[in-house]
Design a protein around this motif. Structure first.
Motif, short mmCIF file in Angstrom:
data_model
loop_
_atom_site.label_atom_id
_atom_site.label_comp_id
_atom_site.label_asym_id
_atom_site.label_seq_id
_atom_site.Cartn_x
_atom_site.Cartn_y
_atom_site.Cartn_z
N HIS A 88 0.81 -1.21 0.00
CA HIS A 88 0.00 0.00 0.00
C HIS A 88 0.85 1.27 0.00
O HIS A 88 0.35 2.39 -0.24
CB HIS A 88 -0.91 0.00 1.24
CG HIS A 88 -0.15 0.17 2.52
ND1 HIS A 88 0.48 -0.89 3.15
CD2 HIS A 88 0.09 1.26 3.28
CE1 HIS A 88 1.06 -0.46 4.25
NE2 HIS A 88 0.83 0.86 4.36
N LEU A 89 2.15 1.12 0.29
CA LEU A 89 3.04 2.28 0.29
C LEU A 89 3.09 2.96 -1.08
O LEU A 89 3.29 4.17 -1.16
CB LEU A 89 4.44 1.87 0.72
CG LEU A 89 4.61 1.46 2.20
CD1 LEU A 89 6.03 0.99 2.45
CD2 LEU A 89 4.24 2.61 3.11
N LYS A 90 2.88 2.18 -2.12
CA LYS A 90 2.93 2.77 -3.46
C LYS A 90 1.83 3.81 -3.64
O LYS A 90 2.02 4.79 -4.35
CB LYS A 90 2.81 1.68 -4.51
CG LYS A 90 4.00 0.73 -4.56
CD LYS A 90 3.84 -0.29 -5.67
CE LYS A 90 5.04 -1.21 -5.75
NZ LYS A 90 4.90 -2.22 -6.83
N THR A 91 0.72 3.57 -2.98
CA THR A 91 -0.39 4.51 -3.13
C THR A 91 -0.13 5.83 -2.41
O THR A 91 -0.77 6.84 -2.71
CB THR A 91 -1.68 3.90 -2.58
OG1 THR A 91 -1.50 3.56 -1.19
CG2 THR A 91 -2.05 2.64 -3.36
N THR A 92 0.81 5.82 -1.46
CA THR A 92 1.17 7.06 -0.75
C THR A 92 2.47 7.66 -1.28
O THR A 92 2.61 8.89 -1.35
CB THR A 92 1.31 6.78 0.75
OG1 THR A 92 2.32 5.78 0.96
CG2 THR A 92 -0.01 6.32 1.34
N VAL A 93 3.41 6.81 -1.67
CA VAL A 93 4.70 7.31 -2.17
C VAL A 93 4.55 7.90 -3.57
O VAL A 93 5.15 8.93 -3.89
CB VAL A 93 5.74 6.17 -2.17
CG1 VAL A 93 7.02 6.62 -2.88
CG2 VAL A 93 6.03 5.73 -0.75
N LYS A 96 3.20 11.56 -3.67
CA LYS A 96 4.21 12.47 -3.11
C LYS A 96 5.36 12.69 -4.08
O LYS A 96 5.81 13.83 -4.30
CB LYS A 96 4.73 11.91 -1.79
CG LYS A 96 5.75 12.80 -1.11
CD LYS A 96 6.23 12.18 0.18
CE LYS A 96 7.28 13.08 0.84
NZ LYS A 96 7.78 12.48 2.11
N CYS A 129 7.49 2.80 -7.85
CA CYS A 129 6.02 2.76 -7.86
C CYS A 129 5.46 2.40 -9.23
O CYS A 129 4.23 2.41 -9.42
CB CYS A 129 5.47 4.11 -7.42
SG CYS A 129 5.86 4.53 -5.70
#
Length: 314
Positions: A88-93, A96, A129
């Motif tokens: 799920h980090l890809k959806t936040t990184v 940004k 990402c």
């Protein structure tokens, strides 16, 4: 096994901050060791290779994560479990990184190497990402974000027709080094400083020569003054004529600055214009004075003066 047990890179912690870079490090190291197929679905790796990969993965996990996956024995299972946990980090990184890329400007950085580091940091996150930034995109980003005062320079770089971002950065780094060297040389010796120093030296030299010439001239004049003063002290100077008036060796004037020819004041003997009868009277007076003494010398002198006055009126 000794190579696998060494800590090759920073272990993955529970904070999830380093997961994307940790995944990349794991894939590179396993591929270098010939064990990359062990974390791919449908692989046919041997039990020995799977054990090596499992030891390697657990060695690069934080202690808290090791506890959570203590019962997992297959490397592929551990790999998929970590991916599902941190994917799920890809959806936040990605948002940004995309935002940072959109607002990245070359003019905001003082040195080229700092800008270049930020560019690769952002593009790496985008690539992790799943979004790849091409060289054309990086070239356009750099050239279009030059400062407005460098517009001509930006056009010159664009006319060079760079095809790779690395070529543009190399050119910018070289130009920056040359500019830095020029600025250091300028600060060490500003423009026309050598010429001004030389001019000041010449001026100082000329003024020293003028002062020396003046001193020499004063010495010559002073020597003459001293010489005249020395002569005045020895021979009487300009007062010699006046001082010698009362001298007994001076035959022209007598005591009291009187003319020896007529007895009057205000002129020398050679300048005397007294009438002949007055001169004879004055001379006879001195002869009588020599014979009878000076009892009536003052009256005789007054008498001679009155006689001269009467002759002048006649």
């Amino acid at each position: 096994m000794s190579n696998l047990s060494k800590l090759e890179f920073v272990a993955l912690d529970i904070s999830e901050k380093k997961y994307l870079s940790w995944v990349l490090d794991v894939e590179i190291h396993l591929t270098a060791k010939g064990l990359g197929d062990s974390i791919i679905e449908g692989n046919k790796a041997s039990s020995r290779d799977k054990a090596k990969v499992m030891i390697f993965l657990r060695h690069h996990l934080d202690e808290s994560l090791k506890v959570e996956y203590l019962t997992v024995k297959e490397p592929l299972e551990l790999w998929i479990g970590l991916k599902e946990r941190y994917d799920h980090l890809k959806t936040t990184v990605l948002p940004k990184a995309h935002y940072e890329w959109m607002h990245l400007q070359f003019q905001d950085y003082k040195i080229v190497i700092e800008y270049n580091s930020v560019v690769f940091s952002i593009t790496s996150q985008l690539k992790l990402c799943g979004k790849t930034i091409r060289d054309e995109d990086m070239l356009e980003k750099t050239l279009t974000t030059f400062h407005a005062s460098n517009m001509i320079l930006q056009q010159q770089y664009r006319e060079k027709g760079f095809q790779k971002y690395s070529e543009l950065i190399s050119c910018l780094l070289v130009a920056e080094q040359h500019n830095d060297l020029l600025m250091r040389n300028h600060e060490a010796r500003p423009t026309k400083s050598a010429l001004l120093s030389e001019a000041h030296g010449i001026e100082a030299h000329d003024q020293s020569e003028i002062r020396q010439n003046n001193r020499d001239h004063d010495n010559v004049r002073g020597y003459g003054k001293d010489k005249r003063r020395y002569s005045n002290r020895r021979g009487g100077g300009h007062n010699k004529r006046e001082n010698s008036v009362g001298s007994p060796n001076n035959p022209s004037k007598g005591k009291g600055d009187h003319c020896h020819h007529c007895g009057l004041k205000g002129h020398w003997k050679n300048e005397c214009r007294a009438p002949e009868h007055f001169v004879r009277l004055y001379q006879n007076f001195f002869k009588r004075k020599g014979n009878k003494g000076g009892a009536y010398s003052s009256n005789a002198r007054v008498e001679s003066h009155l006689t001269l006055k009467d002759d002048a009126q006649a």
